[in-house]
Design an enzyme around this catalytic site. Structure first.
Site, PDB file in Angstrom:
ATOM      1  N   LYS A 171       2.969  -4.433 -15.208  1.00  0.00           N
ATOM      2  CA  LYS A 171       3.150  -3.015 -14.865  1.00  0.00           C
ATOM      3  C   LYS A 171       3.514  -2.954 -13.383  1.00  0.00           C
ATOM      4  O   LYS A 171       2.672  -3.210 -12.519  1.00  0.00           O
ATOM      5  CB  LYS A 171       1.870  -2.199 -15.097  1.00  0.00           C
ATOM      6  N   GLU A 247      -5.188 -10.164  -5.251  1.00  0.00           N
ATOM      7  CA  GLU A 247      -4.626 -10.301  -3.894  1.00  0.00           C
ATOM      8  C   GLU A 247      -4.699  -8.910  -3.302  1.00  0.00           C
ATOM      9  O   GLU A 247      -3.909  -8.037  -3.652  1.00  0.00           O
ATOM     10  CB  GLU A 247      -3.200 -10.851  -4.016  1.00  0.00           C
ATOM     11  N   CYS A 281       0.551  -6.760   3.231  1.00  0.00           N
ATOM     12  CA  CYS A 281      -0.899  -6.920   3.365  1.00  0.00           C
ATOM     13  C   CYS A 281      -1.243  -8.031   4.348  1.00  0.00           C
ATOM     14  O   CYS A 281      -2.401  -8.178   4.720  1.00  0.00           O
ATOM     15  CB  CYS A 281      -1.553  -7.125   2.005  1.00  0.00           C
ATOM     16  N   GLU A 382      -6.578  -0.571   7.115  1.00  0.00           N
ATOM     17  CA  GLU A 382      -5.297  -1.256   6.971  1.00  0.00           C
ATOM     18  C   GLU A 382      -4.212  -0.216   7.288  1.00  0.00           C
ATOM     19  O   GLU A 382      -4.060   0.769   6.553  1.00  0.00           O
ATOM     20  CB  GLU A 382      -5.167  -1.774   5.533  1.00  0.00           C
TER      21      GLU A 382
HETATM   22  C1  SIN Z   1       2.005  -8.662   0.265  1.00  0.00           C
HETATM   23  O1  SIN Z   1       2.132  -7.872   1.189  1.00  0.00           O
HETATM   24  O2  SIN Z   1       1.284  -8.381  -0.703  1.00  0.00           O
HETATM   25  C2  SIN Z   1       2.687  -9.995   0.233  1.00  0.00           C
HETATM   26  C3  SIN Z   1       3.305 -10.397   1.497  1.00  0.00           C
HETATM   27  C4  SIN Z   1       3.965 -11.758   1.427  1.00  0.00           C
HETATM   28  O3  SIN Z   1       4.012 -12.417   0.384  1.00  0.00           O
HETATM   29  O4  SIN Z   1       4.430 -12.194   2.464  1.00  0.00           O
END
Ligand code: SIN
Length: 481
Positions: A171, A247, A281, A382
């Site tokens: 999804k 993640e 992230c 964040e």
């Molecule tokens: C992400 O922001 O979830 C992944 C970033 C990356 O793989 O560099």
């Protein structure tokens, strides 16, 4: 949308009711795609369960050849995929081309790793017995993927799953289903059956997420997104004890010690912070700069940030595109306003961008905030925007405490040249990934993932395949009779 892009989405665009996809640069609709119901997604899960025996019984080499073909098709369509990514998520086109290559690299890597899902023979504890450890595919996997890397976060999950022999239902984020569907089209062309890799698009992520985390035929869930949503998905998956890879969010410190190579630190800071307008992230979220180098760093960093070009990512040369939507802009604005009200100084930026013309309201000025303090909200949230708060520090001991003072533990970065410090700080940082004199960590060959509330499991690298394999121990007895 151009004819090339529409070709790549042939069969996926609908008229009338459905999931409407907007371009974040213009805030105007781009296309409408299917809105799957929970009943339809349940049928997809059943189809995946039915496809599992045939897919898992193929030889590793047969699966490898198909994945390699998918990789080649992705690269053959790099430009169209990149244009789709930019249109739906706003990323500068050069970065989108990079994302397609990055996304494809997982298919290439796991096409090879498929052939290396080795088991073990363990020295026995009984003379007439032998111990064998088999690695077997876990079964049907569901994936829920984010809008900030709408292609690469799918292949980073699907490539190891399919290589291991597991079907996957994905999804994608509501904001970015188009490049996901284009990826599915290429998967079919590569010979991957519908039951083995399926994209389900929806306007109703919570309900579909529930099917994907509770259906008993699904044996594992893999999620990339916020920590808050990850916790909900884990709770939902607990009833059927599914394996989970998560993640999740980050709050990456970027530390510059007095002995750092200043130019290298500035290069790393720009790459780490302003990639995808700060919407990754692993983006640097807090800049800690030691007092001896602080003023020079802030001055030169601010000059580089002031020179960034902001605009529609589809225009060649634009370096910072829009944020994904109005809520993202509101959040960044609140964090910056809170910090400046509490005494931080915006050396560059500090406001929304008003670019005019066809461009909408989703742009924020690339910003550097000096004088940030640990008690400001911006030190703990964040940011997910093009804003760099800079904190001054005095000692190595202080900065390690500050850097670790967060429930997150995804990525951290530091710049230093003293070898003893490099080892001490690398070991002391409570993070799953540490960049030492490097501002970008991501590659298919290394294990990507976090500790603490930033997640569980690793993606990419040889460790990534293990996430989709179960271990079966066979004790073979009676061998001496
Ligand atoms: C992400 O922001 O979830 C992944 C970033 C990356 O793989 O560099």
């Amino acid at each position: 949308m151009s004819a090339d892009l529409t070709n790549l989405l042939d069969g996926y665009l609908v008229s009338g009711e459905g999931l409407v996809v907007d371009n974040p640069a213009t805030s105007k609709p781009l296309a409408t795609v299917r809105d799957y119901s929970t009943g339809e997604v349940t049928e997809c899960v059943e189809a995946a369960a039915a496809a599992f025996p045939a897919w898992s019984q193929k030889t590793a080499k047969e699966r490898s050849v198909i994945l390699r073909h998918w990789f080649e098709l992705m690269l053959a369509h790099q430009e169209e995929l990149a244009q789709l990514i930019t249109a739906e998520c706003g990323k500068p086109i050069a970065e989108s081309r990079g994302e397609v290559a990055y996304g494809a690299s997982f298919l290439e890597w796991f096409a090879e790793e498929a052939k290396r899902a080795y088991g073990d023979v363990v020295p026995t504890h009984k003379a007439n017995a032998r111990i064998i450890v088999l690695k077997q595919p876990i079964g049907v996997v569901s994936a829920i993927t984010p809008w900030n890397f709408p292609v690469a976060m799918i292949t980073r999950k699907a490539a190891p799953a399919l290589a291991a022999g597991c079907p996957m239902i994905v999804k994608p984020a509501e904001a970015t289903p188009l490049s996901a569907l284009a990826l599915e089209k290429l998967a079919r062309e590569a010979g991957i059956p519908e039951g083995v890799f399926k994209i389900v698009t929806t306007r109703n992520p919570a309900e579909i997420g529930k099917v994907l985390t509770t259906h008993p035929d699904i044996k594992k869930i893999s999620f990339t997104g916020s920590t808050a949503v990850g916790k909900i998905l884990m709770r939902q998956a607990a009833d059927t004890v599914k394996k989970a890879s998560m993640e999740l969010g980050g709050n990456a410190p970027f530390i510059v010690f007095d002995d750092a190579d200043l130019d290298a630190a500035l290069d790393g800071a720009m790459a780490s912070k302003y990639r995808n307008a700060g919407q990754t992230c692993v983006c640097a979220n807090r800049f800690y700069v030691q007092s001896g180098i602080h003023d020079a760093f802030v001055e030169q960093f601010s000059a580089r940030v002031a020179a960034l070009s902001v605009g529609d990512g589809a225009v060649e040369g634009i370096q910072v595109g829009p944020l994904i939507n109005a809520a993202a802009i509101d959040k960044v604005e609140q964090l910056v306003d809170g910090a400046t009200t509490a005494g931080a100084e915006a050396i560059v930026g500090g406001n929304r961008s008003d670019l005019g013309g066809d461009l909408g309201d989703n742009f924020y000025q690339p910003t550097v905030l000096a004088g940030a303090q640990a008690d400001m909200a911006i030190a703990h949230a964040e940011i997910f925007g093009p804003v760099a708060p800079v904190f001054k520090f005095e000692t190595e001991e202080d900065v390690i405490k500050l850097a670790n003072d967060t429930p997150y533990g995804l990525a951290a970065y530091f710049y230093a040249r003293d070898l003893g410090r490099v080892w001490r700080v690398s070991e002391a940082l409570e993070y799953g990934m540490v960049g030492v004199n490097e501002g970008i960590l991501s590659t298919e060959v290394a294990p990507f993932g976090g500790v603490k509330e930033s997640g569980i499991g690793r993606e990419g690298s040889r460790y990534g395949l293990e996430e989709y394999l179960e271990i079966k121990y066979c004790l073979m007895g009676g061998l001496s009779t």
